[in-house]
Design a protein around this motif. Structure first.
Motif, PDB file in Angstrom:
ATOM      1  N   HIS A  89      56.732  -8.293  12.663  1.00 48.39           N
ATOM      2  CA  HIS A  89      57.806  -8.466  11.617  1.00 48.39           C
ATOM      3  C   HIS A  89      58.185  -7.221  11.056  1.00 48.39           C
ATOM      4  N   GLN A  90      57.058  -6.463  10.612  1.00 45.73           N
ATOM      5  CA  GLN A  90      57.394  -5.176   9.872  1.00 45.73           C
ATOM      6  C   GLN A  90      57.970  -4.418  10.935  1.00 45.73           C
ATOM      7  N   TYR A  93      61.606  -4.958  11.339  1.00 44.01           N
ATOM      8  CA  TYR A  93      62.469  -4.777  10.348  1.00 44.01           C
ATOM      9  C   TYR A  93      62.641  -3.352  10.145  1.00 44.01           C
ATOM     10  N   ASP A  94      61.683  -2.359  10.398  1.00 43.31           N
ATOM     11  CA  ASP A  94      61.807  -1.032  10.532  1.00 43.31           C
ATOM     12  C   ASP A  94      62.799  -0.345  11.708  1.00 43.31           C
TER      13      ASP A  94
END
Lengths: 317, 317
Positions: A89-90, A93-94
């Motif tokens: 997820h991180q 998002y990045d």
């Protein structure tokens, strides 16, 4: 992939001399190895011997020989994580590219649909999350769960010769026991998917004793069903190949070709099922899935219900 | 909220004596204050005087007197962030409760729909992200963009007396210039929203000179239109109150009551518009929105097109 080896005995004294460290330090390292899954034999006056080494995989084992174009071209490989979904997820998002894969040897808080726990012990399974960036509206995301189920089923067939069944929407069973779970999540704007993050949990090399007692009757692993260990890196590579093939087909021709493949593996279609949804329980015959991947259940009054999400219990034919 | 004050002059010598620091240190602190938005007058032989202090807001100014039940009961207040959406995404993933609000005095890389930049200078606007956890399928998320537009429009009306117009799907205009942007994002499973993260960017107290040159003809702030500064904390409180009211109505009665309110503020309905979508450009008359919040455009052949996402250019009536 090596599991059993015939090591020579080596005394603690010899090890401490050769490595130039204290006997206490040797003992501490032996304990570390045990923690990491090495099985060591200690015999008085002979010393230590490695009996089995843990069935680890590495970034390289997955990457080398991988023939995909985009999926898994970028791999984040970790020894232990809370959950591969969280890391993915991180990364998503990045802005990491489509096809980025997060693989871990262990998840300390892996989870499935509706935040349910998913048991993911070290060196035994495939715990991974794949990041996709399809240009689709959020309503199409459930189709990717079904596509993933087909990809994993095809890969298991190819690598092991076993014949898995798909249970709508996100489980794969072998001999009616749960072997694979799929969790499709997304980050989206109101009308456009930014990223889809597909979590896959596959029980590969657990022995029955490695499952918690309460799962013995409902869960299994590929090695239990096959009677021998399965090469996890090869399984991951094969899943990525099958997935890429299906995904390209899907983006070009839509869901219909995937739907046909999915139906060929589906265990529940044509059977009596009980579907437990958030709003209530329905009972009837599973008629199939719609073009959108929605389950059609015909009740005893011959009314067809369209089910987007449920836990399914399969009855008789 | 204070902006202009009549401070006394204080010499650099006096300041350095009273604070027990060097003249260089005094000068450095004066520069720091200027960076933070203080306006200082420096007159030879008299010293320094504060002319205006920056129009800061605080966590307390938003919290005290806030009469909502859930929205904004938990506030993450930051001086400077890359983007409030990014922080809210992480908080949402970590499981913070519905209604959690992220507010920042400045965003260094604020963004709008389709990753477009959103200019968010310090102490001048309302830059915030609200986390909701409705039990809805992902396909309903666009309705929350329209609900948000109504809430902000009502709040601006109440606090300033200005009369904003809503431009489908996510802009609020005053005198045809963009004043507010809304970005609705979500984290979801394939068939269930886990969290909706609604970013709101409101130009409040910028002077025209504080906008980049290229935005002068298309953007404005509440204070430019009103001719005086607006209390940002009061505006935030009023938005949260209006939002909570509409959101409760929405969860109980569905989108229809929100749709009626939205239409009463919509500038484009009944007008000729050009809609630029990812797949092409359509021209025709905006007929209204469907029960789902989808824009209906009737082209010159009287064919009605359903538009989920587009940039809209408004022509004549």
């Amino acid at each position: 992939m090596f599991t059993e080896i015939e090591g020579d005995f080596l005394s603690g004294q010899k090890i401490s001399e050769e490595l130039g460290c204290s006997r206490t330090a040797v003992w501490k390292h032996i304990e570390d190895l045990r923690q990491e899954g090495y099985e060591l034999e200690a015999v008085r006056r002979k010393g230590y011997r490695i009996k089995t080494i843990p069935d680890k995989i590495s970034h390289n084992e997955i990457s080398l020989g991988l023939k995909t174009e985009t999926l898994g071209r970028k791999i984040h490989f970790e020894d232990s994580v809370t959950s591969t979904q969280k890391i993915a997820h991180q990364l998503a998002y990045d802005g990491v590219p489509e096809g980025t894969l997060v693989v871990a040897e262990e998840q300390t808080s892996g989870r499935g649909r509706l935040s349910r726990a998913w048991y993911s012990p070290k060196y035994t399974g495939v715990w991974m999350s794949l990041i996709l960036r399809p240009n689709l509206p959020p309503a199409k995301a459930p189709q990717l769960t079904l596509l993933t189920a087909v990809a994993i089923t095809q890969a298991i067939e190819e690598v092991t010769g076993l014949r898995p069944d798909i249970k709508w929407p996100n489980d794969i069973l072998i001999n009616k026991k749960k072997t694979v779970g799929i969790l499709t999540e997304m980050q989206a704007e109101a009308d456009k998917i930014n990223s889809v993050i597909i979590g896959m949990g596959i029980n590969v090399n657990q022995s029955l004793e490695q499952f918690p007692e309460e799962l013995h009757s409902i869960a299994t692993s590929l090695s239990i069903e096959l009677g021998e260990k399965v090469n996890r890196a090869e399984l991951i590579q094969t899943i990525l190949m099958k997935f890429e093939n299906l995904y390209q087909k899907y983006l070009q021709h839509g869901f219909y070709p995937i739907k046909l493949l999915w139906e060929s593996y589906a265990i529940s279609i044509g059977k009596r099922i009980i579907a437990r949804t958030i709003t209530g329980t329905l009972e009837g015959k599973a008629k199939g899935i719609t073009e959108d991947g929605v389950l059609m259940l015909e009740d005893d009054q011959e009314v067809v219900h369209y089910i987007h999400s449920a836990d399914i219990q399969i009855g008789s034919d």
